[in-house]
Design a protein around this motif. Structure first.
Motif, PDB file in Angstrom:
ATOM      1  N   GLY A  59     -16.392  -2.566  43.544  1.00 49.86           N
ATOM      2  CA  GLY A  59     -15.465  -1.492  43.205  1.00 49.86           C
ATOM      3  C   GLY A  59     -14.528  -1.892  42.079  1.00 49.86           C
ATOM      4  N   ILE A  60     -14.006  -3.110  42.159  1.00 48.40           N
ATOM      5  CA  ILE A  60     -13.109  -3.595  41.106  1.00 48.40           C
ATOM      6  C   ILE A  60     -13.853  -3.669  39.777  1.00 48.40           C
ATOM      7  CG2 ILE A  60     -11.832  -5.621  40.303  1.00 48.40           C
ATOM      8  CD1 ILE A  60     -11.092  -6.147  43.250  1.00 48.40           C
ATOM      9  N   ALA A  81      -4.848   0.866  41.920  1.00 48.34           N
ATOM     10  CA  ALA A  81      -3.844   1.018  42.978  1.00 48.34           C
ATOM     11  C   ALA A  81      -4.494   1.503  44.270  1.00 48.34           C
ATOM     12  CB  ALA A  81      -2.753   1.992  42.528  1.00 48.34           C
ATOM     13  N   ALA A  82      -5.456   2.416  44.139  1.00 50.30           N
ATOM     14  CA  ALA A  82      -6.153   2.913  45.332  1.00 50.30           C
ATOM     15  C   ALA A  82      -6.958   1.794  45.984  1.00 50.30           C
ATOM     16  CB  ALA A  82      -7.063   4.076  44.951  1.00 50.30           C
ATOM     17  N   LEU A  83      -7.654   0.998  45.165  1.00 49.33           N
ATOM     18  CA  LEU A  83      -8.411  -0.130  45.706  1.00 49.33           C
ATOM     19  C   LEU A  83      -7.478  -1.169  46.321  1.00 49.33           C
ATOM     20  CD1 LEU A  83     -11.035  -0.616  42.843  1.00 49.33           C
ATOM     21  CD2 LEU A  83     -11.506   0.190  45.161  1.00 49.33           C
ATOM     22  N   ARG A  84      -6.351  -1.389  45.662  1.00 42.89           N
ATOM     23  CA  ARG A  84      -5.392  -2.372  46.159  1.00 42.89           C
ATOM     24  C   ARG A  84      -4.840  -1.962  47.524  1.00 42.89           C
ATOM     25  NH1 ARG A  84      -0.931  -5.034  46.829  1.00 42.89           N
ATOM     26  NH2 ARG A  84      -0.530  -6.926  45.599  1.00 42.89           N
ATOM     27  N   SER A  85      -4.579  -0.681  47.668  1.00 48.76           N
ATOM     28  CA  SER A  85      -4.047  -0.186  48.935  1.00 48.76           C
ATOM     29  C   SER A  85      -5.021  -0.445  50.078  1.00 48.76           C
ATOM     30  CB  SER A  85      -3.748   1.309  48.815  1.00 48.76           C
ATOM     31  OG  SER A  85      -3.329   1.835  50.057  1.00 48.76           O
ATOM     32  N   LYS A  86      -6.294  -0.157  49.835  1.00 50.05           N
ATOM     33  CA  LYS A  86      -7.299  -0.365  50.883  1.00 50.05           C
ATOM     34  C   LYS A  86      -7.491  -1.851  51.170  1.00 50.05           C
ATOM     35  CE  LYS A  86      -9.742   3.933  49.911  1.00 50.05           C
ATOM     36  NZ  LYS A  86     -10.998   4.572  49.458  1.00 50.05           N
ATOM     37  N   ALA A  87      -7.481  -2.668  50.108  1.00 50.49           N
ATOM     38  CA  ALA A  87      -7.654  -4.109  50.302  1.00 50.49           C
ATOM     39  C   ALA A  87      -6.483  -4.691  51.088  1.00 50.49           C
ATOM     40  CB  ALA A  87      -7.781  -4.802  48.954  1.00 50.49           C
ATOM     41  N   SER A  88      -5.293  -4.198  50.838  1.00 51.19           N
ATOM     42  CA  SER A  88      -4.114  -4.692  51.556  1.00 51.19           C
ATOM     43  C   SER A  88      -4.194  -4.362  53.039  1.00 51.19           C
ATOM     44  CB  SER A  88      -2.843  -4.093  50.949  1.00 51.19           C
ATOM     45  OG  SER A  88      -2.673  -4.513  49.609  1.00 51.19           O
ATOM     46  N   PHE A 117      -6.015 -10.393  40.870  1.00 55.11           N
ATOM     47  CA  PHE A 117      -6.703  -9.939  39.659  1.00 55.11           C
ATOM     48  C   PHE A 117      -6.332  -8.499  39.332  1.00 55.11           C
ATOM     49  CE2 PHE A 117     -10.448  -7.715  37.861  1.00 55.11           C
ATOM     50  CZ  PHE A 117     -10.454  -8.314  36.606  1.00 55.11           C
ATOM     51  N   MET A 118      -6.323  -7.631  40.336  1.00 52.36           N
ATOM     52  CA  MET A 118      -5.973  -6.229  40.083  1.00 52.36           C
ATOM     53  C   MET A 118      -4.543  -6.103  39.572  1.00 52.36           C
ATOM     54  SD  MET A 118      -7.876  -3.980  43.058  1.00 52.36           S
ATOM     55  CE  MET A 118      -7.462  -5.006  44.469  1.00 52.36           C
ATOM     56  N   ASP A 119      -3.644  -6.888  40.135  1.00 53.68           N
ATOM     57  CA  ASP A 119      -2.257  -6.859  39.664  1.00 53.68           C
ATOM     58  C   ASP A 119      -2.173  -7.315  38.210  1.00 53.68           C
ATOM     59  OD1 ASP A 119      -1.446  -5.974  42.117  1.00 53.68           O
ATOM     60  OD2 ASP A 119      -0.745  -7.935  42.825  1.00 53.68           O
ATOM     61  N   GLY A 120      -2.970  -8.332  37.870  1.00 54.45           N
ATOM     62  CA  GLY A 120      -2.960  -8.827  36.500  1.00 54.45           C
ATOM     63  C   GLY A 120      -3.471  -7.799  35.515  1.00 54.45           C
ATOM     64  N   VAL A 121      -4.535  -7.101  35.883  1.00 56.37           N
ATOM     65  CA  VAL A 121      -5.074  -6.063  35.000  1.00 56.37           C
ATOM     66  C   VAL A 121      -4.065  -4.933  34.836  1.00 56.37           C
ATOM     67  CG1 VAL A 121      -6.875  -4.313  34.727  1.00 56.37           C
ATOM     68  CG2 VAL A 121      -7.481  -6.608  35.526  1.00 56.37           C
TER      69      VAL A 121
END
Length: 269
Positions: A59-60, A81-88, A117-121
């Motif tokens: 997904g990322i 952000a949507a992926l991050r929410s689910k990963a969290s 990585f998502m935060d960095g992007v």
């Protein structure tokens, strides 16, 4: 009756006499034996847990790859952000999953690396290709370890069920068993279920009695393919003295000769 009508009728008659058959349909095995179907699941929950977590990496990558070398826009930040929410959420619930301590620690490392990585992007101005590949190199060993555990669990479940069914068959039934593995093209090479049955029935059964139904995902479609193979192989043996002759284009021999002529690879007639 037309010629094709007679063929179809003969195909159906031969197929109705074929038993036993196992169809591998995703998480389920269907055993057709003596006119009755038995359907059972064989894949343990661990397989799905590890697979679902591993999908985050795809997904990322799917989110960021189209933007490599381009500015990071709000649409990409929203997807991440949507992926991050689910990963969290998953990271906070690892303790609820049926994982060993080693597996749980592996998921924690994978999720933390992915979140970082998502935060960095999201904080960057452009998507850096080197950073994408660095992320991949960091998480792939963790994903492969997950794949090993998932494969082991799935194979153990498959083996238990198949051996239980085998114990109910006569030796003669086992020797004539057909297996149809349903699935798309991309996982064909090394397909876990196909490889299992290649070991269980022997390599000589591959493509003879163990058949990968590429591009077919429904049970009836797989059974129709088997019916066709049984009928066509019988016809090829009797008519051509070559069992596999009807598994390639009937026009192939003549076409190949003419193609050589058309493209100047041979002399004239």
């Amino acid at each position: 009756q037309t010629a094709l009508g007679a063929y179809h009728q003969g195909r159906q008659t031969q197929f109705e006499r074929t038993s036993p058959i196992i169809v591998v349909a995703g998480d389920e095995l269907i055993l057709r034996r003596g006119g009755a179907d038995t359907r059972e699941r064989y894949t343990p929950p661990l397989y799905h847990q590890l697979k679902s977590i591993a999908h985050l990496a795809l997904g990322i990558h799917g989110a960021v790859r189209p933007s490599v070398g381009r500015p990071v826009d709000q649409a990409l930040r929203d997807r991440l952000a949507a992926l991050r929410s689910k990963a969290s959420v998953v990271a906070g619930r690892l303790g609820e999953l049926s994982l060993t301590p080693t597996q749980r620690e592996r998921q924690r490392r994978f999720l933390e690396t992915s979140l970082r990585f998502m935060d960095g992007v999201s904080a960057a101005t452009t998507v850096d290709e080197a950073a994408v590949r660095e992320y991949g190199r960091a998480v792939v060993p963790l994903l492969l370890a997950n794949a090993t555990d998932a494969a082991r669990g799935q194979l153990d479940g498959l083996h238990e069920l198949v051996q239980r069914w085998r114990s109910q068959m006569t030796p003669e039934e086992w020797q004539r068993l057909y297996v149809i593995v349903l699935g798309p093209k991309t996982p064909r090479a090394g397909n876990v279920q196909f490889e299992y049955f290649a070991y269980a029935l022997g390599r000589e059964a591959v493509d003879k009695r163990v058949i990968y139904a590429e591009g077919i995902v429904d049970v009836e479609g797989g059974l129709r393919l088997l019916a066709t193979l049984i009928a066509d192989r019988a016809a090829a043996r009797d008519l051509f003295a070559e069992e596999s002759r009807l598994e390639r284009d009937f026009l192939a021999d003549g076409a190949q000769a003419h193609l050589l002529k058309l493209f100047g690879k041979t002399g004239s007639d």
